[in-house]
Design a protein around this motif. Structure first.
Motif, PDB file in Angstrom:
ATOM      1  N   LYS A   1      49.288  32.464  42.405  1.00 60.50           N
ATOM      2  CA  LYS A   1      50.302  32.050  41.792  1.00 60.50           C
ATOM      3  C   LYS A   1      49.800  31.047  40.719  1.00 60.50           C
ATOM      4  CE  LYS A   1      53.634  31.451  45.678  1.00 60.50           C
ATOM      5  NZ  LYS A   1      54.409  30.399  46.472  1.00 60.50           N
ATOM      6  N   ASP A   2      49.000  31.477  40.144  1.00 56.07           N
ATOM      7  CA  ASP A   2      48.379  30.734  38.947  1.00 56.07           C
ATOM      8  C   ASP A   2      49.173  30.945  37.815  1.00 56.07           C
ATOM      9  OD1 ASP A   2      47.132  29.559  36.604  1.00 56.07           O
ATOM     10  OD2 ASP A   2      45.183  30.089  37.226  1.00 56.07           O
ATOM     11  N   GLU A   3      50.078  30.008  37.148  1.00 56.00           N
ATOM     12  CA  GLU A   3      50.980  30.359  35.988  1.00 56.00           C
ATOM     13  C   GLU A   3      50.291  29.964  34.723  1.00 56.00           C
ATOM     14  OE1 GLU A   3      54.403  27.976  36.647  1.00 56.00           O
ATOM     15  OE2 GLU A   3      55.460  29.299  38.228  1.00 56.00           O
ATOM     16  N   LEU A   4      49.213  29.358  34.700  1.00 54.19           N
ATOM     17  CA  LEU A   4      48.352  29.001  33.395  1.00 54.19           C
ATOM     18  C   LEU A   4      47.499  30.099  32.909  1.00 54.19           C
ATOM     19  CD1 LEU A   4      48.238  26.657  31.642  1.00 54.19           C
ATOM     20  CD2 LEU A   4      46.029  25.740  33.102  1.00 54.19           C
ATOM     21  N   PHE A   5      46.915  30.826  34.056  1.00 58.14           N
ATOM     22  CA  PHE A   5      46.101  31.882  33.704  1.00 58.14           C
ATOM     23  C   PHE A   5      46.507  32.959  34.754  1.00 58.14           C
ATOM     24  CE2 PHE A   5      42.258  29.296  32.146  1.00 58.14           C
ATOM     25  CZ  PHE A   5      42.797  28.811  31.067  1.00 58.14           C
ATOM     26  N   PRO A   6      47.627  34.057  34.549  1.00 56.92           N
ATOM     27  CA  PRO A   6      48.186  34.682  35.523  1.00 56.92           C
ATOM     28  C   PRO A   6      47.011  35.529  36.088  1.00 56.92           C
ATOM     29  CG  PRO A   6      49.503  34.617  33.745  1.00 56.92           C
ATOM     30  CD  PRO A   6      48.403  33.824  33.255  1.00 56.92           C
ATOM     31  N   PRO A   7      47.335  36.171  37.268  1.00 52.97           N
ATOM     32  CA  PRO A   7      46.238  36.643  38.046  1.00 52.97           C
ATOM     33  C   PRO A   7      45.796  38.293  37.552  1.00 52.97           C
ATOM     34  CG  PRO A   7      48.106  36.227  39.451  1.00 52.97           C
ATOM     35  CD  PRO A   7      48.476  35.749  37.992  1.00 52.97           C
ATOM     36  N   GLU A   8      46.703  38.630  36.590  1.00 52.59           N
ATOM     37  CA  GLU A   8      45.997  39.695  35.717  1.00 52.59           C
ATOM     38  C   GLU A   8      44.916  39.401  34.885  1.00 52.59           C
ATOM     39  OE1 GLU A   8      49.842  38.755  33.704  1.00 52.59           O
ATOM     40  OE2 GLU A   8      49.123  38.830  35.625  1.00 52.59           O
ATOM     41  N   ILE A   9      44.440  38.274  34.619  1.00 52.71           N
ATOM     42  CA  ILE A   9      43.213  37.868  34.145  1.00 52.71           C
ATOM     43  C   ILE A   9      42.014  37.830  34.928  1.00 52.71           C
ATOM     44  CG2 ILE A   9      41.937  35.864  32.921  1.00 52.71           C
ATOM     45  CD1 ILE A   9      44.718  34.873  31.668  1.00 52.71           C
ATOM     46  N   ALA A  10      42.267  38.029  36.252  1.00 46.39           N
ATOM     47  CA  ALA A  10      41.262  38.039  37.111  1.00 46.39           C
ATOM     48  C   ALA A  10      40.801  39.593  36.990  1.00 46.39           C
ATOM     49  CB  ALA A  10      41.660  37.706  38.559  1.00 46.39           C
ATOM     50  N   GLU A  11      41.736  40.631  36.721  1.00 47.54           N
ATOM     51  CA  GLU A  11      41.488  41.885  36.734  1.00 47.54           C
ATOM     52  C   GLU A  11      40.500  42.249  35.251  1.00 47.54           C
ATOM     53  OE1 GLU A  11      41.484  43.943  39.086  1.00 47.54           O
ATOM     54  OE2 GLU A  11      42.480  42.388  40.198  1.00 47.54           O
ATOM     55  N   ARG A  12      40.884  41.531  34.237  1.00 47.00           N
ATOM     56  CA  ARG A  12      40.125  41.695  32.976  1.00 47.00           C
ATOM     57  C   ARG A  12      38.757  41.305  33.254  1.00 47.00           C
ATOM     58  NH1 ARG A  12      43.514  39.594  27.897  1.00 47.00           N
ATOM     59  NH2 ARG A  12      41.987  40.556  26.841  1.00 47.00           N
ATOM     60  N   PHE A  13      38.662  40.042  33.842  1.00 48.95           N
ATOM     61  CA  PHE A  13      37.269  39.555  33.980  1.00 48.95           C
ATOM     62  C   PHE A  13      36.240  40.704  34.938  1.00 48.95           C
ATOM     63  CE2 PHE A  13      38.400  35.135  32.951  1.00 48.95           C
ATOM     64  CZ  PHE A  13      37.240  34.742  32.182  1.00 48.95           C
ATOM     65  N   HIS A  14      37.029  41.043  36.201  1.00 52.14           N
ATOM     66  CA  HIS A  14      36.571  42.092  36.984  1.00 52.14           C
ATOM     67  C   HIS A  14      36.133  43.364  35.944  1.00 52.14           C
ATOM     68  CE1 HIS A  14      35.594  44.521  40.463  1.00 52.14           C
ATOM     69  NE2 HIS A  14      36.421  45.126  40.392  1.00 52.14           N
ATOM     70  N   GLU A  15      37.111  43.941  35.214  1.00 50.99           N
ATOM     71  CA  GLU A  15      36.881  45.201  34.131  1.00 50.99           C
ATOM     72  C   GLU A  15      35.472  44.949  33.431  1.00 50.99           C
ATOM     73  OE1 GLU A  15      40.389  46.306  32.437  1.00 50.99           O
ATOM     74  OE2 GLU A  15      41.301  46.623  34.234  1.00 50.99           O
ATOM     75  N   ASP A  16      35.589  43.535  32.745  1.00 54.95           N
ATOM     76  CA  ASP A  16      34.470  43.322  31.905  1.00 54.95           C
ATOM     77  C   ASP A  16      33.251  42.996  32.401  1.00 54.95           C
ATOM     78  OD1 ASP A  16      36.195  43.979  29.907  1.00 54.95           O
ATOM     79  OD2 ASP A  16      36.914  41.798  29.264  1.00 54.95           O
ATOM     80  N   ILE A  17      33.059  42.634  33.631  1.00 56.55           N
ATOM     81  CA  ILE A  17      31.832  41.958  34.152  1.00 56.55           C
ATOM     82  C   ILE A  17      31.303  43.120  35.451  1.00 56.55           C
ATOM     83  CG2 ILE A  17      30.684  40.401  35.407  1.00 56.55           C
ATOM     84  CD1 ILE A  17      32.540  38.321  34.249  1.00 56.55           C
ATOM     85  N   PRO A  18      30.563  43.986  34.791  1.00 57.50           N
ATOM     86  CA  PRO A  18      30.047  44.967  35.693  1.00 57.50           C
ATOM     87  C   PRO A  18      29.545  44.632  37.005  1.00 57.50           C
ATOM     88  CG  PRO A  18      29.168  45.220  33.640  1.00 57.50           C
ATOM     89  CD  PRO A  18      29.668  43.894  33.601  1.00 57.50           C
ATOM     90  N   GLY A  19      30.051  45.171  38.063  1.00 55.74           N
ATOM     91  CA  GLY A  19      29.483  45.059  39.556  1.00 55.74           C
ATOM     92  C   GLY A  19      30.232  43.665  39.940  1.00 55.74           C
ATOM     93  N   SER A  20      31.195  42.965  39.221  1.00 58.15           N
ATOM     94  CA  SER A  20      31.867  41.704  39.970  1.00 58.15           C
ATOM     95  C   SER A  20      32.657  41.794  40.971  1.00 58.15           C
ATOM     96  CB  SER A  20      32.597  41.049  38.779  1.00 58.15           C
ATOM     97  OG  SER A  20      33.447  41.709  38.149  1.00 58.15           O
ATOM     98  N   TRP A  21      32.623  41.047  41.910  1.00 58.87           N
ATOM     99  CA  TRP A  21      33.571  40.830  43.110  1.00 58.87           C
ATOM    100  C   TRP A  21      34.779  40.259  42.761  1.00 58.87           C
ATOM    101  CZ3 TRP A  21      28.301  40.631  43.366  1.00 58.87           C
ATOM    102  CH2 TRP A  21      27.667  41.555  44.194  1.00 58.87           C
ATOM    103  N   VAL A  22      36.015  40.325  43.411  1.00 61.87           N
ATOM    104  CA  VAL A  22      37.373  39.469  43.123  1.00 61.87           C
ATOM    105  C   VAL A  22      37.561  39.048  44.344  1.00 61.87           C
ATOM    106  CG1 VAL A  22      39.631  39.413  42.235  1.00 61.87           C
ATOM    107  CG2 VAL A  22      37.752  40.810  41.034  1.00 61.87           C
ATOM    108  N   ALA A  23      38.083  37.830  44.586  1.00 61.65           N
ATOM    109  CA  ALA A  23      38.720  37.445  45.914  1.00 61.65           C
ATOM    110  C   ALA A  23      39.940  36.378  45.306  1.00 61.65           C
ATOM    111  CB  ALA A  23      37.929  36.407  46.765  1.00 61.65           C
ATOM    112  N   LYS A  24      41.204  37.070  45.626  1.00 61.94           N
ATOM    113  CA  LYS A  24      42.578  36.657  45.310  1.00 61.94           C
ATOM    114  C   LYS A  24      43.047  35.852  46.528  1.00 61.94           C
ATOM    115  CE  LYS A  24      44.307  39.389  41.272  1.00 61.94           C
ATOM    116  NZ  LYS A  24      44.886  40.640  41.136  1.00 61.94           N
TER     117      LYS A  24
END
Length: 272
Positions: A222-245
């Motif tokens: 529910k982050d309105e400042l940095f919407p959750p799709e930004i998490a996916e961008r970090f995940h794509e740009d950082i190889p081997g990263s883990w995501v917990a939403k």
């Protein structure tokens, strides 16, 4: 207990807790207009088995403004490195929320040998795409931001907090008081305006792909400042990263629900 150490001309407010023999202490960086207190919930648990270091960044909390009025990301990266050298910590897990997250990944690019693991919590770094809290909007308006240096009502702080929590009912009067009182530190209000004026708004985003340390990305759904799709961008740009939403949490999930978010941290760090 809180302590102060002289770094880059500032008396930096910090807490250094937990076992001294930890080979890779956990360093926690807060976001804009926040303080080391945002990590209270995490620190109380983590310090039972790990050394945890957190401090008020220049311009915020009890550390107060940068002597030269510098609030660029480069300055903050330099500051974090100098702070940890002052504490004689050479290798560490670096964790950052919001602005602190941007400082954390920039630090991982600048000083990869010193950072064993990286945890980004609703981190900055890409061009902004969300809605800003009213306090942040005012801090960027020419003329009005000068007024906000002298008067920033408690109601505005409360409104901004409601904007960054997924569940505003979790916000207590004590929490609002703490945020409000820390804005009263001499120079802090002017520092917020200066910080926004110096922000590059995603200009370094291409460098995120240079992060080469194991990385966990924690995000509030529910982050309105940095919407959750930004998490996916970090995940794509950082190889081997883990995501917990965390679907029901906002921009400061570590503060809003420490227990739930800490589970992801424990798994990532191999803690029981």
């Amino acid at each position: 207990p809180s302590a102060f150490v002289k770094v880059m001309g500032m008396d930096v407010h910090y807490r250094d807790e937990g076992p001294r023999n930890d080979p890779s202490p956990i360093v926690l960086l807060h976001g804009t207009s926040s303080s080391l207190h945002t990590w209270d919930g995490w620190a109380s648990e983590l310090t039972q088995t790990r050394r945890v270091i957190r401090f008020d960044l220049p311009g915020f909390g009890l550390t107060g403004p940068s002597p030269e009025g510098n609030y660029t990301i480069e300055y903050y990266v330099q500051f974090v490195s100098a702070m940890l050298e002052a504490l004689e910590v050479n290798r560490y897990v670096l964790v950052g929320n919001s602005l602190g997250g941007e400082i954390a990944w920039e630090s991982a690019v600048a000083n990869p040998s010193r950072i064993s693991r990286l945890i980004l919590v609703d981190a900055g770094g890409y061009p902004p795409s969300g809605k800003m809290p009213i306090g942040f909007v005012i801090a960027q308006l020419p003329g009005i931001n000068l007024i906000s240096q002298y008067t920033l009502p408690r109601t505005m702080i409360e409104s901004s907090l409601k904007h960054v929590y997924g569940d505003p009912s979790r916000i207590t009067p004590e929490l609002v008081d703490r945020y409000y009182e820390l804005t009263l530190r001499a120079g802090n209000r002017a520092a917020v305006s200066a910080r926004f004026a110096q922000a590059k708004q995603g200009a370094d985003a291409a460098n995120i792909r240079k992060v080469a340390v194991p990385t966990l990305i924690i995000w509030g759904g529910k982050d309105e400042l940095f919407p959750p799709e930004i998490a996916e961008r970090f995940h794509e740009d950082i190889p081997g990263s883990w995501v917990a939403k965390f679907d029901h949490l906002g921009h400061v999930p570590q503060e809003e629900d420490p227990a739930r978010t800490l589970e992801a941290v424990r798994q990532f760090l191999g803690m029981r």
